[in-house]
Design a protein around this motif. Structure first.
Motif, mmCIF file in Angstrom:
data_model
loop_
_atom_site.group_PDB
_atom_site.id
_atom_site.type_symbol
_atom_site.label_atom_id
_atom_site.label_comp_id
_atom_site.label_asym_id
_atom_site.label_seq_id
_atom_site.Cartn_x
_atom_site.Cartn_y
_atom_site.Cartn_z
ATOM 1 N N TRP A 1 12.039 21.738 -2.825
ATOM 2 C CA TRP A 1 11.669 22.734 -1.829
ATOM 3 C C TRP A 1 11.401 22.069 -0.488
ATOM 4 O O TRP A 1 10.824 20.993 -0.407
ATOM 5 C CB TRP A 1 10.411 23.486 -2.255
ATOM 6 N N TRP A 2 11.823 22.753 0.573
ATOM 7 C CA TRP A 2 11.526 22.354 1.951
ATOM 8 C C TRP A 2 10.826 23.525 2.619
ATOM 9 O O TRP A 2 11.159 24.686 2.372
ATOM 10 C CB TRP A 2 12.808 22.003 2.702
ATOM 11 N N PHE B 1 12.337 21.618 8.782
ATOM 12 C CA PHE B 1 11.732 21.795 7.468
ATOM 13 C C PHE B 1 11.314 20.425 6.931
ATOM 14 O O PHE B 1 11.966 19.417 7.203
ATOM 15 C CB PHE B 1 12.722 22.424 6.490
ATOM 16 N N ALA B 2 10.241 20.411 6.165
ATOM 17 C CA ALA B 2 9.761 19.195 5.519
ATOM 18 C C ALA B 2 9.621 19.447 4.027
ATOM 19 O O ALA B 2 9.253 20.539 3.612
ATOM 20 C CB ALA B 2 8.416 18.767 6.108
ATOM 21 N N ASP B 3 9.918 18.409 3.220
ATOM 22 C CA ASP B 3 9.700 18.557 1.781
ATOM 23 C C ASP B 3 8.212 18.432 1.485
ATOM 24 O O ASP B 3 7.395 18.184 2.391
ATOM 25 C CB ASP B 3 10.535 17.566 0.976
ATOM 26 N N ARG C 1 11.033 29.003 3.255
ATOM 27 C CA ARG C 1 11.348 27.888 2.355
ATOM 28 C C ARG C 1 12.854 27.780 2.167
ATOM 29 O O ARG C 1 13.564 28.769 2.284
ATOM 30 C CB ARG C 1 10.697 28.108 0.982
ATOM 31 N N CYS D 1 12.168 15.018 8.422
ATOM 32 C CA CYS D 1 12.349 16.468 8.449
ATOM 33 C C CYS D 1 13.830 16.794 8.643
ATOM 34 O O CYS D 1 14.564 16.034 9.277
ATOM 35 C CB CYS D 1 11.516 17.092 9.569
ATOM 36 N N ARG D 2 14.250 17.912 8.100
ATOM 37 C CA ARG D 2 15.641 18.349 8.230
ATOM 38 C C ARG D 2 15.675 19.673 8.979
ATOM 39 O O ARG D 2 14.750 20.479 8.884
ATOM 40 C CB ARG D 2 16.263 18.550 6.842
#
Length: 306
Positions: A37-38, A94-96, A30, A77-78
């Motif tokens: 949060w991601w 990562f995705a929220d 995370r 996504c980041r």
């Protein structure tokens, strides 16, 4: 067939959820970024599908799911650097929470539903923080302290976050498009304040595009950034600015005002405000802050056992 739920089944479901939550806590990386949060997408896929190649699963999934809405969510996504199984820091997507829930709808796994409950459990903290922003501020304060930032720096960073959030809320309400306009609206007052674009400021600090620039700013840089942004927000309200042209105009004038303040500070101190200091040096400040003061050599007889 009775619709009455067997208590044993309910207990089994609860134990399954608890087990999944434990696994998720250990296996899903995370990151806290931009106030939420991601979650590592491939970690979630590995946990829910037990696929031996979660990266390939995610690549195939993005290719297979042709729904336009899904494609947009996937684009949201980041990439953050996170420790991989080999111990090295590698970029991964990562995705929220909102994006992750949509991704879960396209993963045919019996574990998906309890995982949604785990996400909701994690998200409960965020909901509480929305009702009581002091909780969010305190959590961020603890996280920055854990990373090694000084109390003085943390205070300015938290103020800056509040100012920034208030400004971006206004931009949304006044017709700016986040994907198209926010970067330019951010860069305009920044350039006016520091005579550097955000990209040039990063270069001075020797940080990449994945590193949050503000987490590498000195307290003075943060103060001037906040001055520019709070001024822009005040101009938007006073003039009832609407649309990107008017918002851009206000941002430019706010940057000019903060730039004048910077030049006055530089004239008084005799040194430039923009500093090569970055997060690596800033994160060492708390250790220095907590270090007891060095004492001089004891005089003769001092410190001896009696």
């Amino acid at each position: 067939m009775s619709n009455h739920m067997n208590p044993d089944d309910e207990g089994d479901d609860q134990r399954a959820l608890e087990l999944l939550a434990e696994q998720a806590e250990e296996r899903v990386r995370r990151a806290w970024h931009e106030g939420r949060w991601w979650f590592s997408v491939v970690d979630v896929i590995a946990l829910l599908t037990e696929s031996p190649t979660p990266n390939k699963y995610w690549t195939d999934m993005k290719r297979r799911v042709t729904d336009e809405g899904f494609a947009q969510l996937a684009a949201n996504c980041r990439k953050f650097k996170a420790k991989a199984v080999d111990g090295r820091m590698r970029e991964t997507e990562f995705a929220d929470t909102q994006t992750m829930l949509r991704i879960l709808q396209s993963i045919p796994s019996p574990k998906a539903e309890p995982f949604k409950q785990w996400l909701a459990k994690v998200g409960t903290e965020r909901l509480q923080e929305m009702e009581d922003p002091a909780l969010a501020a305190e959590r961020m304060r603890k996280e920055y302290a854990r990373l090694g930032y000084s109390d003085a720096w943390i205070n300015e960073r938290l103020k800056n976050i509040l100012v920034r959030n208030a400004l971006t809320d206004q931009w949304r309400e006044r017709g700016a498009d986040e994907a198209r306009d926010f970067a330019r609206l951010t860069d305009t007052p920044h350039t006016g304040t520091f005579d550097f674009t955000t990209a040039e400021h990063r270069a001075v600090k020797h940080i990449g595009t994945r590193q949050n620039l503000r987490d590498s700013m000195t307290p003075m840089e943060l103060v001037l950034t906040s001055l520019a942004e709070v001024t822009a927000a005040e101009l938007h309200q006073t003039r009832d600015a609407q649309g990107t042209w008017e918002l851009q105009r206000d941002a430019g004038e706010a940057g000019a005002l903060a730039g004048n303040a910077r030049r006055e500070v530089e004239a008084l101190t005799g040194k430039p405000v923009v500093s090569p200091t970055n997060y690596k040096q800033l994160r060492q400040e708390r250790q220095r802050e907590l270090q007891p003061p060095l004492l001089g050599e004891p005089e003769e007889g001092e410190g001896e056992a009696t």
